[in-house]
Design an enzyme around this catalytic site. Structure first.
Site, mmCIF file in Angstrom:
data_model
loop_
_atom_site.group_PDB
_atom_site.id
_atom_site.type_symbol
_atom_site.label_atom_id
_atom_site.label_comp_id
_atom_site.label_asym_id
_atom_site.label_seq_id
_atom_site.Cartn_x
_atom_site.Cartn_y
_atom_site.Cartn_z
ATOM 1 N N CYS A 308 0.797 -1.226 0.000
ATOM 2 C CA CYS A 308 0.000 0.000 0.000
ATOM 3 C C CYS A 308 0.832 1.280 0.000
ATOM 4 O O CYS A 308 0.475 2.254 -0.664
ATOM 5 C CB CYS A 308 -0.981 0.000 1.165
ATOM 6 S SG CYS A 308 -0.326 -0.613 2.710
ATOM 7 N N ARG A 337 7.129 -11.390 5.166
ATOM 8 C CA ARG A 337 6.625 -11.281 6.532
ATOM 9 C C ARG A 337 7.346 -12.283 7.423
ATOM 10 O O ARG A 337 7.549 -13.419 7.022
ATOM 11 C CB ARG A 337 5.110 -11.515 6.576
ATOM 12 C CG ARG A 337 4.348 -10.429 5.834
ATOM 13 C CD ARG A 337 2.857 -10.590 5.907
ATOM 14 N NE ARG A 337 2.194 -9.617 5.047
ATOM 15 C CZ ARG A 337 0.891 -9.566 4.834
ATOM 16 N NH1 ARG A 337 0.090 -10.446 5.434
ATOM 17 N NH2 ARG A 337 0.365 -8.657 4.029
ATOM 18 N N GLN A 355 1.218 -10.973 -3.640
ATOM 19 C CA GLN A 355 -0.206 -10.639 -3.564
ATOM 20 C C GLN A 355 -0.723 -10.171 -4.914
ATOM 21 O O GLN A 355 -0.013 -9.506 -5.660
ATOM 22 C CB GLN A 355 -0.428 -9.522 -2.538
ATOM 23 C CG GLN A 355 -0.120 -9.916 -1.112
ATOM 24 C CD GLN A 355 -0.324 -8.751 -0.153
ATOM 25 O OE1 GLN A 355 0.214 -7.660 -0.368
ATOM 26 N NE2 GLN A 355 -1.099 -8.960 0.888
ATOM 27 N N ASP A 357 -2.426 -7.674 -5.568
ATOM 28 C CA ASP A 357 -2.830 -6.515 -4.778
ATOM 29 C C ASP A 357 -3.317 -5.369 -5.662
ATOM 30 O O ASP A 357 -2.803 -5.144 -6.764
ATOM 31 C CB ASP A 357 -1.628 -6.038 -3.954
ATOM 32 C CG ASP A 357 -2.050 -5.452 -2.627
ATOM 33 O OD1 ASP A 357 -3.262 -5.347 -2.384
ATOM 34 O OD2 ASP A 357 -1.161 -5.100 -1.832
ATOM 35 N N HIS A 359 -5.116 -1.135 -5.213
ATOM 36 C CA HIS A 359 -5.607 -0.057 -4.372
ATOM 37 C C HIS A 359 -6.415 0.903 -5.234
ATOM 38 O O HIS A 359 -5.970 1.311 -6.306
ATOM 39 C CB HIS A 359 -4.443 0.670 -3.687
ATOM 40 C CG HIS A 359 -3.741 -0.198 -2.706
ATOM 41 N ND1 HIS A 359 -2.649 -0.972 -3.038
ATOM 42 C CD2 HIS A 359 -4.007 -0.459 -1.400
ATOM 43 C CE1 HIS A 359 -2.265 -1.656 -1.975
ATOM 44 N NE2 HIS A 359 -3.063 -1.364 -0.976
ATOM 45 N N LYS A 438 -12.595 -4.619 7.043
ATOM 46 C CA LYS A 438 -12.451 -5.338 5.779
ATOM 47 C C LYS A 438 -13.541 -6.380 5.595
ATOM 48 O O LYS A 438 -14.162 -6.824 6.556
ATOM 49 C CB LYS A 438 -11.078 -6.021 5.722
ATOM 50 C CG LYS A 438 -10.818 -6.997 6.857
ATOM 51 C CD LYS A 438 -9.449 -7.668 6.744
ATOM 52 C CE LYS A 438 -9.205 -8.613 7.914
ATOM 53 N NZ LYS A 438 -8.043 -9.480 7.721
ATOM 54 N N HIS A 484 -8.247 -1.029 -0.210
ATOM 55 C CA HIS A 484 -7.233 -2.073 -0.412
ATOM 56 C C HIS A 484 -7.978 -3.323 -0.876
ATOM 57 O O HIS A 484 -9.006 -3.668 -0.303
ATOM 58 C CB HIS A 484 -6.507 -2.412 0.896
ATOM 59 C CG HIS A 484 -5.906 -1.237 1.604
ATOM 60 N ND1 HIS A 484 -4.549 -1.088 1.760
ATOM 61 C CD2 HIS A 484 -6.479 -0.172 2.225
ATOM 62 C CE1 HIS A 484 -4.314 0.021 2.456
ATOM 63 N NE2 HIS A 484 -5.466 0.591 2.750
#
Length: 610
Positions: A308, A337, A355, A357, A359, A438, A484
């Site tokens: 992000c 992580r 991911q 991912d 946004h 979320k 997100h």
């Protein structure tokens, strides 16, 4: 049917506690020994104590740490002098059955914590448990000669504990701390009836056959290496082919929906992670390094656990107008992580993953429409892979940034989007990310297991922290909202789930090897190569099995690879330009013309719905 507990003010209370605290049992909702979540929590908690009592009778020197209920069962951590292995589980089970038949009343009593410390002064594991109890009073549950510190709830008598199974033995660090001693942990499960237990055990057997770690090795999709490091998957050619197909399909789907591809760096200065709140709220899950330069002091950098912040910097790189919004960025973002070695599990729990991912930066008035659009995207992807799914809204956790007002506004935006489309959903109180609530997408696989995959998060906090803005229609600066969004969650986890869902038999459009061509004899190889060239031009991954082995052996080898389609070429096929097909997914064999064959391939590629 006798009740085993009650539910009052959304809390499960066992009958022992209710009587002790003069709670009116008759006016409360009664919990009976059935396979409801409430009843199973009571039954499984009690079965954990039943197991501990059996262990104590078989191994008198045993000392116990904790024995909580977990998803689908329970476990107990304990210490014994002897080594306990899988072969000892039946012996412990037999003793549990014997104790259950004694029909022992399960009693509860409370004592001051100071007296508990004295009572268990010779038990170092109980002392560890007592350290973590904040109240001045502790409760103890007793059945026969066995007693243990516990909050409950428990059934009133061991006669209610009939249908249980011990599943496996593992090691567990005391309190999950890798610097402390390793205890023995036994996992088990329990149900309210015999059939449910049998069905669950059947599902576990099927799950073993589908284990993605086992199939990933057999199908040569991925590997792990101690030399490389735990939790760091290595993709082999076949696995990389499967993954690239998934990436390619999703890339087209994102572009079709107006998303722009971007890419952020994998390390960013720690000052940015402090600004975002990750440093304060997520630091224990991150890796850090320092970069030193002769011209300046050493600077700390954080390896990104999320994408992000990079996307925020891209948005912030120039002035934005309301006419541009929504702006949608997507990235196949590699993140790292820090996971403890004890929780690493194949592709499901790793230290490096990618991911899918995205946004979305939008005006507050655009939240609902954008969330609804994402939900439609989710639906198309899940239907393509034949997954049923459900959704859950996760609300503000204890560790969070931003005001209650902002959190309520964001949570309501998610609820409105789901309500407007008639989606059913559960609420997970306190399960949100630290920066926003979320929607969690939970899929159900072919054998009924549920998996957490993607999320949709509404975030007012990070735009505020990074002072993001856009010029509205009145030429005034306003703050955008950030959504997100990851639908698969990560490629690693989703592929692991897919392997188990399909038992390694992937749909044609995603399979790492889609067709294996087997020429029967040497004079059939040229036609096999001709077909292969045309298939490669269509973007199909194929292999020709022309080794000097028997036809049956080559067919068996191909079948073990679980490819969707095997093509066998013989005299007739060469002479008449035919294709003899063995369709694994449809479980049929047939002959068609070459032209029909290529049309069929096009049909199979069009199975993608997103």
């Amino acid at each position: 049917m006798e009740p085993i507990a009650i539910k009052k003010d959304n809390e499960i209370i066992d009958l022992q506690t209710a009587k002790e605290k003069n709670i009116d049992i008759e006016s409360a909702k009664k919990i009976y020994p059935e396979n409801t979540p409430e009843a199973l929590e009571v039954i499984r908690h009690s079965t954990a104590h039943l197991m501990a009592q059996a262990i104590k009778e078989l191994y008198p020197d045993a000392k116990f740490f904790v024995g909580p209920v977990v998803k689908d069962g329970f476990y107990y951590d304990f210490r014994v002098k002897e080594k306990i292995g899988e072969e000892d589980l039946k012996k412990i089970e037999k003793k549990m059955q014997e104790i259950a038949k004694r029909k022992l009343d399960i009693q509860r009593y409370e004592i001051p914590k100071s007296k508990a410390i004295e009572k268990f002064k010779d038990d170092d594991l109980k002392q560890e448990v007592l350290k973590n109890i904040p109240s001045d009073t502790v409760s103890i549950y007793k059945q026969g000669d066995f007693e243990d510190l516990c909050r409950g709830p428990h059934v009133p008598n061991t006669k209610f504990l009939k249908h249980f199974k011990l599943l496996r033995v593992a090691g567990a660090y005391l309190g999950g701390d890798e610097t402390k001693e390793m205890l023995t942990r036994i996992y088990g499960t329990a149900f309210a009836d015999k059939k449910s237990l049998k069905d669950y055990l059947t599902m576990l057997e099927e799950a073993k056959k589908r284990d993605h770690r086992k199939l990933g090795t057999e199908l040569e999709l991925f590997m792990f290496s101690d030399e490389v490091g735990a939790g760091l998957p290595i993709w082999l050619p076949k696995g990389a082919r499967l993954r690239s197909k998934l990436e390619s399909l999703l890339f087209k789907a994102h572009r079709k929906r107006g998303y722009e591809p971007v890419r952020g760096p994998e390390i960013l200065k720690s000052e940015l992670w402090k600004k975002s709140g990750h440093y304060q709220n997520y630091k224990e899950n991150m890796y850090f390094t320092e970069i030193c330069d002769e011209k300046e002091d050493c600077v700390e950098y954080g390896i990104k656990p999320m994408n992000c912040v990079g996307h925020i910097m891209i948005y912030k790189s120039k002035k934005r107008s309301y006419r541009e919004l929504p702006i949608k960025y997507f990235e196949y973002g590699v993140v790292h992580r820090h996971e403890k070695s004890g929780v690493l599990h194949g592709l499901f729990r790793v230290r490096e993953f990618t991911q899918d991912d995205a946004h979305i930066f939008c005006m507050p008035s655009q939240i609902k429409d954008n969330v609804i659009e994402v939900l439609g995207f989710v639906d198309e992807i899940m239907k393509t892979f034949d997954f049923k799914y459900e959704m859950e809204i996760s609300t503000k956790p204890k560790k969070a940034i931003g005001s209650d007002e902002i959190w309520e506004k964001a949570t309501n935006a998610l609820k409105e989007a789901l309500d407007e489309n008639g989606h059913k959903y559960e609420i997970d109180e306190g399960g949100g990310a630290f920066y926003g609530p979320k929607i969690d997408i939970k899929i159900t696989d072919a054998i009924g297991r549920k998996w957490q995959c993607g999320t949709i998060q509404v975030d007012f906090n990070l735009p505020e922290r990074f002072e993001l803005g856009y010029i509205n229609d009145k030429n005034e600066e306003e703050r955008p909202v950030m959504i997100h969004r990851a639908i698969l969650g990560s490629f690693e986890r989703f592929i692991g789930i897919m392997i188990e869902h399909f038992a390694g038999e992937f749909p044609f459009f995603i399979a790492p090897t889609q067709i294996i061509i087997i020429p029967i004899a040497q004079n059939h190889i040229d036609y096999a190569k001709e077909l292969n060239e045309k298939l490669v031009e269509m973007g199909i991954d194929t292999e020709i099995f022309d080794k000097n082995e028997s036809l049956n052996k080559r067919i068996r080898t191909a079948e073990k690879q679980k490819v969707p389609m095997i093509v066998v070429i013989g005299d007739k096929e060469v002479e008449e330009k035919l294709v003899a097909i063995r369709d694994r997914r449809e479980r049929i064999q047939y002959n068609i013309s070459e032209n029909e064959f290529f049309e069929k391939i096009k049909e199979k590629l069009s199975e993608v719905r997103f």
